[in-house]
Scaffold this motif. Structure first.
Motif, mmCIF file in Angstrom:
data_model
loop_
_atom_site.group_PDB
_atom_site.id
_atom_site.type_symbol
_atom_site.label_atom_id
_atom_site.label_comp_id
_atom_site.label_asym_id
_atom_site.label_seq_id
_atom_site.Cartn_x
_atom_site.Cartn_y
_atom_site.Cartn_z
ATOM 1 N N ALA A 3 105.614 24.304 67.728
ATOM 2 C CA ALA A 3 105.705 23.764 66.367
ATOM 3 C C ALA A 3 107.058 24.081 65.761
ATOM 4 N N PRO A 4 107.674 23.142 65.037
ATOM 5 C CA PRO A 4 108.925 23.464 64.327
ATOM 6 C C PRO A 4 108.636 24.375 63.139
ATOM 7 N N VAL A 5 109.484 25.384 62.945
ATOM 8 C CA VAL A 5 109.255 26.383 61.892
ATOM 9 C C VAL A 5 110.536 26.573 61.085
ATOM 10 N N VAL A 6 110.391 26.535 59.761
ATOM 11 C CA VAL A 6 111.485 26.815 58.824
ATOM 12 C C VAL A 6 111.171 28.119 58.117
ATOM 13 N N VAL A 7 112.154 29.014 58.008
ATOM 14 C CA VAL A 7 111.974 30.255 57.259
ATOM 15 C C VAL A 7 112.904 30.276 56.047
ATOM 16 N N PHE A 8 112.354 30.716 54.932
ATOM 17 C CA PHE A 8 113.102 30.884 53.679
ATOM 18 C C PHE A 8 112.976 32.355 53.309
ATOM 19 N N ALA A 9 114.046 33.114 53.449
ATOM 20 C CA ALA A 9 114.043 34.551 53.170
ATOM 21 C C ALA A 9 114.821 34.792 51.886
ATOM 22 N N ALA A 10 114.121 34.973 50.795
ATOM 23 C CA ALA A 10 114.767 35.110 49.492
ATOM 24 C C ALA A 10 113.791 35.749 48.520
ATOM 25 N N ARG A 11 114.303 36.519 47.562
ATOM 26 C CA ARG A 11 113.454 37.047 46.507
ATOM 27 C C ARG A 11 113.146 35.926 45.515
ATOM 28 N N TYR A 12 112.087 36.110 44.754
ATOM 29 C CA TYR A 12 111.691 35.106 43.780
ATOM 30 C C TYR A 12 112.590 35.234 42.556
ATOM 31 N N ASP A 13 113.660 34.445 42.543
ATOM 32 C CA ASP A 13 114.669 34.530 41.487
ATOM 33 C C ASP A 13 115.195 33.137 41.212
ATOM 34 N N ALA A 14 115.582 32.880 39.971
ATOM 35 C CA ALA A 14 116.030 31.540 39.582
ATOM 36 C C ALA A 14 117.214 31.071 40.414
ATOM 37 N N MET A 15 118.132 31.997 40.766
ATOM 38 C CA MET A 15 119.312 31.572 41.519
ATOM 39 C C MET A 15 118.951 31.003 42.882
ATOM 40 N N LYS A 16 117.806 31.392 43.438
ATOM 41 C CA LYS A 16 117.396 30.912 44.763
ATOM 42 C C LYS A 16 116.832 29.497 44.715
ATOM 43 N N ASN A 17 116.549 29.001 43.512
ATOM 44 C CA ASN A 17 116.018 27.647 43.304
ATOM 45 C C ASN A 17 114.779 27.410 44.161
ATOM 46 N N VAL A 18 113.775 28.248 43.943
ATOM 47 C CA VAL A 18 112.513 28.135 44.680
ATOM 48 C C VAL A 18 111.838 26.784 44.447
ATOM 49 N N PRO A 19 111.842 26.227 43.224
ATOM 50 C CA PRO A 19 111.230 24.900 43.052
ATOM 51 C C PRO A 19 111.855 23.833 43.945
ATOM 52 N N LEU A 20 113.190 23.845 44.105
ATOM 53 C CA LEU A 20 113.829 22.883 45.008
ATOM 54 C C LEU A 20 113.376 23.114 46.438
ATOM 55 N N PHE A 21 113.324 24.378 46.863
ATOM 56 C CA PHE A 21 112.873 24.667 48.213
ATOM 57 C C PHE A 21 111.456 24.137 48.439
ATOM 58 N N LEU A 22 110.570 24.347 47.474
ATOM 59 C CA LEU A 22 109.184 23.916 47.648
ATOM 60 C C LEU A 22 109.062 22.395 47.671
ATOM 61 N N ARG A 23 109.879 21.706 46.887
ATOM 62 C CA ARG A 23 109.846 20.233 46.946
ATOM 63 C C ARG A 23 110.336 19.753 48.308
ATOM 64 N N ALA A 24 111.366 20.427 48.845
ATOM 65 C CA ALA A 24 111.842 20.079 50.183
ATOM 66 C C ALA A 24 110.774 20.399 51.229
ATOM 67 N N ALA A 25 110.062 21.518 51.052
ATOM 68 C CA ALA A 25 108.999 21.885 51.985
ATOM 69 C C ALA A 25 107.889 20.841 51.977
ATOM 70 N N ARG A 26 107.534 20.370 50.788
ATOM 71 C CA ARG A 26 106.507 19.320 50.704
ATOM 72 C C ARG A 26 106.956 18.078 51.466
ATOM 73 N N ALA A 27 108.196 17.640 51.239
ATOM 74 C CA ALA A 27 108.697 16.445 51.920
ATOM 75 C C ALA A 27 108.765 16.664 53.428
ATOM 76 N N TRP A 28 109.176 17.864 53.858
ATOM 77 C CA TRP A 28 109.328 18.127 55.291
ATOM 78 C C TRP A 28 107.980 18.235 55.978
ATOM 79 N N LEU A 29 107.021 18.912 55.355
ATOM 80 C CA LEU A 29 105.702 19.043 55.965
ATOM 81 C C LEU A 29 105.010 17.686 56.064
#
Length: 415
Positions: free
Chosen positions: A207-233
């Protein structure tokens, strides 16, 4: 040497700095650490100094670690933010009196080191961001310490850090770039680690696997990552996404709200989204991944996750922030801050992983921990040597003869 930390909590700067201290101790220097806070509440996680992986590594290696005992965070703050108590300053004075050189992890501890009455020692500041103007009063503390001669050098982990601090008014001759490095024996491609990590999480070997290693902080732009994760999954029906770092757990209400905003109320595909929180086995996590992702919007300098992931065989995909583009050049992909573009890049990176393996292998020496520690040692040795040399006395001049009538041993002064 004395290193001063704001506190022990999850983050790349503390991992790098603690590894530098360990390496310098291994090389024969004697190091101790003073932490302003003994407990910090950040990223929806209460983090005690004694529970921190960096603290445990340092103390296990014989590095003495003490704390002023302050707590910071909602409902747990102790100590005046405006100043330090007499006992705190006395503890700091004892710690600094025994040091030849002081290392400040980032500029925030300078609010302590700038207090009047402390023993005067040369200070080297390790800078790990590319947004000095967003560091509150810390930039002013840095400039004040430079102006009075306390700070004699700044280590920049990236070219973007050097450029940003120079633009903010820090003299260029004080800024020394030492790029981040990692333990190449720990972070390496490893099929056994890859299989073990995937087995533990119920992820198929292919299975293809993506890892996101980051603390929960605004600078990491977690909402953008999650939208990309939704599109990728959605486009990769067998794909899995791992999220590691402080606050990356279902117990964080902020993250839970972000997941619902990105995936919708029914959260389709989130059975393949794995919020893992803080992990102490990142060499296994990266080895088990095909892609290491970063979606930060600002502040990054030389993101440690990209380096550790690359050295473990994962292909880096990052937004263009700090030195990220220079780090991944020739080894990965740089994307605009757009979820569809990011998702497409993750798919391309996973497919290209085998083909990029030789390039990732060839760049390992560039990101070596040994190279980084040797550069720190040379800088600190130079600072110590210069501090140990007493200032040169002015050259003696001929005494000015006293005024008076000429005598047998006195010449008249010229008119």
């Amino acid at each position: 040497m004395l290193s001063v930390y704001e506190g022990f909590f999850s983050g790349g700067a503390r991992i790098v700095h603690s590894d530098v201290v360990l390496g310098l101790q291994e090389g024969g220097q004697h190091h101790r650490v003073l932490s302003i806070h003994g407990e910090v509440h950040r990223e929806a996680t209460r983090q005690r100094m004694e529970d921190d992986a960096c603290y445990r590594s340092l103390t296990a290696a014989g590095v003495g670690v003490t704390s002023l005992g302050r707590s910071f965070g909602p409902g747990g703050a102790t100590g005046s933010p405006a100043g330090f108590t007499g006992p705190e300053l006395a503890d700091t004075a004892r710690a600094t009196a025994d040091a030849d050189v002081i290392l400040s992890l980032k500029e925030q501890p300078l609010r302590l080191l700038n207090q009047a009455g402390l023993p005067r020692r040369p200070v080297v500041v390790a800078l790990h961001r590319s947004d000095p103007e967003n560091q509150g009063a810390a930039l002013d503390e840095l400039k004040a310490a430079i102006a009075d001669g306390t700070v004699v050098a700044c280590v920049c982990c990236a070219e973007s850090t050097r450029a940003a601090y120079e633009a903010a008014g820090v003299p260029a001759d004080l800024l020394h770039v030492i790029p981040n490095g990692v333990d190449l024996l720990r972070f390496r491609p490893d099929p056994a680690r890859r299989l073990a990590l995937r087995t533990s999480l119920g992820i198929p070997a292919d299975a293809p696997v993506v890892v996101f290693a980051a603390r929960y902080d605004a600078m990491k732009n977690v909402p953008l990552f999650l939208r990309a994760a939704r599109a990728w999954l959605a486009r990769e029906p067998h794909g899995h996404v791992l999220m590691c770092g402080a606050g990356m757990t279902p117990l964080n209400p902020g993250l839970d709200a972000d997941i619902e905003a990105a995936f919708g109320r029914r959260r389709p595909g989130t059975d393949r989204l794995h919020p893992l929180g803080v992990r102490h086995d990142m060499e296994h996590v990266y080895a088990g991944a095909d892609v290491v992702a970063l979606t930060s919007s600002w502040g990054e300098a030389a993101p440690l996750c990209l380096v550790e992931g690359m050295m473990s065989g994962a292909v880096p995909v990052s937004t263009d922030v700090g030195d990220s583009a220079a780090i991944v050049a020739g080894h990965g992909f740089v994307t605009p801050p757009d979820e569809e573009a990011i998702a497409a890049a993750w798919s391309e990176a996973a497919t290209a992983r085998a083909g990029l393996a030789p390039a990732l292998s060839a760049c390992r020496e560039r990101f070596s921990r040994t190279r980084m520690i040797a550069a720190y040692a040379a800088l600190l040795d130079g600072v110590h040597t210069r501090a140990a040399v007493p200032p040169a006395l002015p050259e003696p001049s001929d005494p000015v003869p006293e005024e008076g009538p000429p005598g047998p041993h006195r010449r008249p002064l010229p008119s």
